[in-house]
Design an enzyme around this catalytic site. Structure first.
Site, mmCIF file in Angstrom:
data_model
loop_
_atom_site.group_PDB
_atom_site.id
_atom_site.type_symbol
_atom_site.label_atom_id
_atom_site.label_comp_id
_atom_site.label_asym_id
_atom_site.label_seq_id
_atom_site.Cartn_x
_atom_site.Cartn_y
_atom_site.Cartn_z
ATOM 1 N N LYS A 36 -2.870 -1.359 -5.896
ATOM 2 C CA LYS A 36 -3.541 -0.961 -7.153
ATOM 3 C C LYS A 36 -2.747 0.137 -7.860
ATOM 4 O O LYS A 36 -1.991 0.882 -7.210
ATOM 5 C CB LYS A 36 -4.976 -0.476 -6.906
ATOM 6 C CG LYS A 36 -5.114 0.817 -6.073
ATOM 7 C CD LYS A 36 -5.019 2.110 -6.864
ATOM 8 C CE LYS A 36 -4.984 3.330 -5.939
ATOM 9 N NZ LYS A 36 -4.443 4.529 -6.434
ATOM 10 N N ASP A 88 -11.041 4.095 -1.540
ATOM 11 C CA ASP A 88 -10.458 3.000 -2.338
ATOM 12 C C ASP A 88 -10.734 1.617 -1.742
ATOM 13 O O ASP A 88 -10.403 0.606 -2.355
ATOM 14 C CB ASP A 88 -8.927 3.159 -2.421
ATOM 15 C CG ASP A 88 -8.516 4.264 -3.379
ATOM 16 O OD1 ASP A 88 -9.344 4.668 -4.215
ATOM 17 O OD2 ASP A 88 -7.358 4.710 -3.289
#
Ligand code: ATP
Length: 291
Positions: free
Chosen positions: A10, A137
């Site tokens: 990401k 995350d």
């Protein structure tokens, strides 16, 4: 029988710190984007009663300190499924300690692989909850796409996807300690907030140029990465619409609307930093590719 899951890296199109919480965590406001740079996790039941892990990158631990190993332990604890032995093989492509959530992606992929291997059929909500105990995350890495992530990162709201583009990632060699990065933010006298409303409006309007112009990350104001200025100058020279550091760094990304410019830029960047990738935004975090 084995299950193979691809786990996407990401970037943070935007990262702002809202406040420091009493428990020491930070309340964040982030726009996260998955990109097609993948680690691949293959998990198999072995019948040995042990968790056995291997990783193509020898610099990473292959023991219980690896986030994928911890994900497996947590899966068995949280579900009550008895561990009859599994092997987990990580084909590592995402640079680690890079601000790209590589460890969280591996943990997310391991949870998903074990859910398939043991037929537990966990709901997204349950997987996210288990994932959150491994890292803030991990829920995003399970879902992926373009998401607004708030609180410590677990409060996820889908936002309109980033218009298709090319994303060049350049990771300088210098490692960054995330804890140190937060400490620097906590003690900084004043941090300029990125334009959060502007970013959401640009995504709503499917305006790549607008979103790229607004990419921003408060960590850039306190973390000094020597190559960052040179990387950004080069990205702009090759036509990047915007560039910014991801997470607590040190990876810098640039958004491009032209494939050739992105590829040429990536080639040139390889002369100044060790890890460079030309990627695209993707809509999923973890993808089961074989089962
Ligand atoms: P974030 O963007 O979430 O801050 P990051 O990209 O900065 O993540 P990771 O790649 O997730 O950082 O790695 C952080 C640390 O976790 C590494 O320094 C490494 O020692 C440890 N680690 C444990 N397991 C893994 C794994 N499977 N992949 C990468 N790092 C791992």
């Amino acid at each position: 029988m084995h299950v193979t899951v691809k786990a996407a890296a990401k970037i943070n199109l935007m990262l702002d710190i809202i406040e420091r919480l009493e428990n020491g965590y930070h309340s964040l406001w982030m726009v996260m984007q998955s990109v097609n740079l993948y680690d691949t996790i293959t998990a198999e039941r072995t019948g040995t009663g042990e968790i056995c892990l291997s990783c193509t990158d020898a610099r990473l631990p292959a023991d219980e300190t690896n986030l994928a190993f911890q994900a497996a332990q947590t899966f068995f604890e949280a579900t009550g499924v008895s561990n009859d032995g599994i092997s987990i093989a990580i084909d590592k492509k995402i640079p680690f300690a890079a601000g790209l959530a590589g460890g969280s992606a591996d943990a997310a992929a391991t949870l998903l692989a074990l859910d398939r291997l043991y037929g537990t059929n966990l709901k997204q909500r349950t997987l996210n909850k288990i994932g959150l105990t491994l890292g803030a995350d991990v829920p995003f890495c399970l879902q992926g796409g373009t998401m607004l992530a708030q609180h410590i990162g677990e409060l996820l709201t889908p936002v309109p996807e980033l218009p298709d583009c090319w994303i060049v990632l350049a990771k300088p060699a210098q490692g960054i300690s995330t804890a140190q990065a937060y400490h620097l933010c906590d003690t900084a006298p004043h941090l300029r907030a990125p334009d959060k409303r502007g970013m959401l409006n640009a995504l709503l309007a499917e305006d790549l140029n607008g979103a790229a112009r607004l990419v921003g990350n408060v960590f850039e104001q306190v973390i000094d990465v020597p190559e960052r200025v040179a990387i950004k100058a080069l990205m702009r020279e090759y036509g990047a619409l915007g560039c910014c550091m991801s997470g607590s760094g040190p990876t810098v990304f640039g958004l491009f609307d032209a494939q050739q410019a992105a590829k040429d830029c990536a080639e040139k960047l390889k002369t100044i930093v060790p890890d460079v990738f030309a990627c695209r935004p993707v809509e999923e975090g973890c993808i089961v590719t074989e089962e």
